[in-house]
Design an enzyme around this catalytic site. Sequence first.
Site, PDB file in Angstrom:
ATOM      1  N   ASP A  32       0.833  -1.204   0.000  1.00  0.00           N
ATOM      2  CA  ASP A  32       0.000   0.000   0.000  1.00  0.00           C
ATOM      3  C   ASP A  32       0.866   1.252   0.000  1.00  0.00           C
ATOM      4  OD1 ASP A  32      -2.376   1.756   0.713  1.00  0.00           O
ATOM      5  OD2 ASP A  32      -3.291  -0.201   0.969  1.00  0.00           O
TER       6      ASP A  32
ATOM      7  N   HIS B  95      -3.577   5.912   3.404  1.00  0.00           N
ATOM      8  CA  HIS B  95      -4.389   4.754   3.052  1.00  0.00           C
ATOM      9  C   HIS B  95      -3.880   3.468   3.707  1.00  0.00           C
ATOM     10  CE1 HIS B  95      -6.074   1.620   0.306  1.00  0.00           C
ATOM     11  NE2 HIS B  95      -7.069   2.484   0.152  1.00  0.00           N
TER      12      HIS B  95
ATOM     13  N   SER C 102     -11.674  -1.158  -0.291  1.00  0.00           N
ATOM     14  CA  SER C 102     -10.358  -1.329   0.320  1.00  0.00           C
ATOM     15  C   SER C 102     -10.521  -1.780   1.763  1.00  0.00           C
ATOM     16  CB  SER C 102      -9.573  -0.014   0.299  1.00  0.00           C
ATOM     17  OG  SER C 102      -9.126   0.299  -0.980  1.00  0.00           O
TER      18      SER C 102
END
Length: 570
Positions: free
Chosen positions: A140, A170, A360
Amino acid sequence: MRIPRFATSPGVTAAHRRRLTAAAAALVIVGLPAPAGAQPAAGEWRDVVVTGADSAGAARAVLAAGGRVVTLLPVVRGVAARLPGDTTLDPAWSVAPQREITVAEAAVPAGTATATTVREMLGLPADGDEGRGVTVAVVDTGIADVPDLAGQLAGRVDLTGTGAGDGYGHGTFMAGLIAATGEASAGAHRGVAPGAKIVDVKVADADGRTDLTTVLRGLQWVSDHRRDVQVVNLSLSSDSPLPYQIDPLTQALESLWHQGITVVVPSGNDGPGTGSVTSPGNDPLLLTAGGLDAGGTAGRDDDVVGVWSGRGPTWQGDAKPDLVAAGGHVVSLSSPGSVVERGNPQARVGNGYLRGSGTSMAAAVTSGVVAGVLAEQPNLRPAAVKNLLTSTAYPSAGLDRAAGAGAGGLDAVRVLAEAPRWSAGRAQQQYDADTATVGRDAKRWAAFSKALVDGDQQAAERAWKRLTPASRDWAARAWAQLDPAARAWAARAWADADWTARAWADGDWAARAWAARAWAARAWASDDWAARAWADADWTARAWAADDWAARAWAADRWNARAWAWMPTS
């Protein structure tokens, strides 16, 4: 390709550190020069990923064509390279263009749902310690040093060259959903598997941007450390035009899957339209999670598929997602000063947390549950894990396949209860059932195979439709189980507009198409082909009777002849 943006609604040992450093060094770009006299003018180079039989062969092919090898990528049996603009390689090599990976737009605006903890949504006890002994690689934007992850990181590797940390925000959110300790919330916002460890595989910068080669280098790192990693969470999505059979990203993920690492990916945030599942969530082999909106409650009666969640079937006709998991209005960690935190002040919850929605998040929640399963049953192979999760999924008025829920909602409590008893015995039962199914349909298979050998597409389509649904399902599952190299060859042959019956009737088709699995072209036309082709001694034990095969693992109710034998070429 992109890392889905938030849909906001409101101690490493010295030895381990040395291993991580050595692995990072091994991924330094390989600067192999092109042959003298083969230098294109500035601006004429094109960046590509070349895949095929092996990375060394791919490198030789690139150099022979006057190109430059950028990075060796054994995980996809290929290389990242630069080729002169008008260069073509032998058809034995698949050439995919480099593409930028960016962060997706928010899926839904800020909302007012109650900030119920993710463990409450799943029905897990507040003080659970699931996942002990399991390591999850979070590929990520990086992971920030925050109190909830103190002692949770088993290591870091930075493929971006921007250093440790998470400037975008994120990756930290995903890591928190998986393994946060709840330190900053008196335990309230513990992750799904707080007993698990996390490896930070950073592939995107502070703007959330990356590219295909960088992601593949991250997956190569995981492959090199496959003995130390049991789960990969890759919360990326892509609009790749390539079939999953030849896309380097899905090839790499399938390679990890076959190495025994359970790979969890999202269905993407492009819903609610039909066919909105993005890559790599479109790959039938991988575990694809869509997003469930629990309405901020622990009850299931109000559960629905998030409007933003990608829905199948895929453009190749496969049913996706496999299931849906909590992804709406979930609370997890914030990376201090990150783009996500600064851009979404209305989503803050307490000190150090944010509320967000998206697939996600659903993928990260699913990865946490997978870690819990493997803590109970370390020897389960990825397909057995996938089968366990889909077989125990719960139904609801708002969760059915037509609504984009796949098998249903992820039932974490039931999954963890069933995990200790989940065994390979069910796979053997499926093998016996499949053998009987295909045997009963032998004459129809013979007609289908003859049409293929004759190159008669219309006859093949008619014959395919005459097969029983059980036989077609078997074919879809058998295809999904093939080694990536074998599937890549077959995909190239089938996607080639000029392929003819010679591709099927060729005497050495077995070795080239199915990677020497004792298959022969005549097996298609034989009445006893099932027994001889799929019950081969060196194949059955590993593929059919092994613990990585299960009845619902590759349930592909949208499979058809078009998706299999005549894939679009554009």
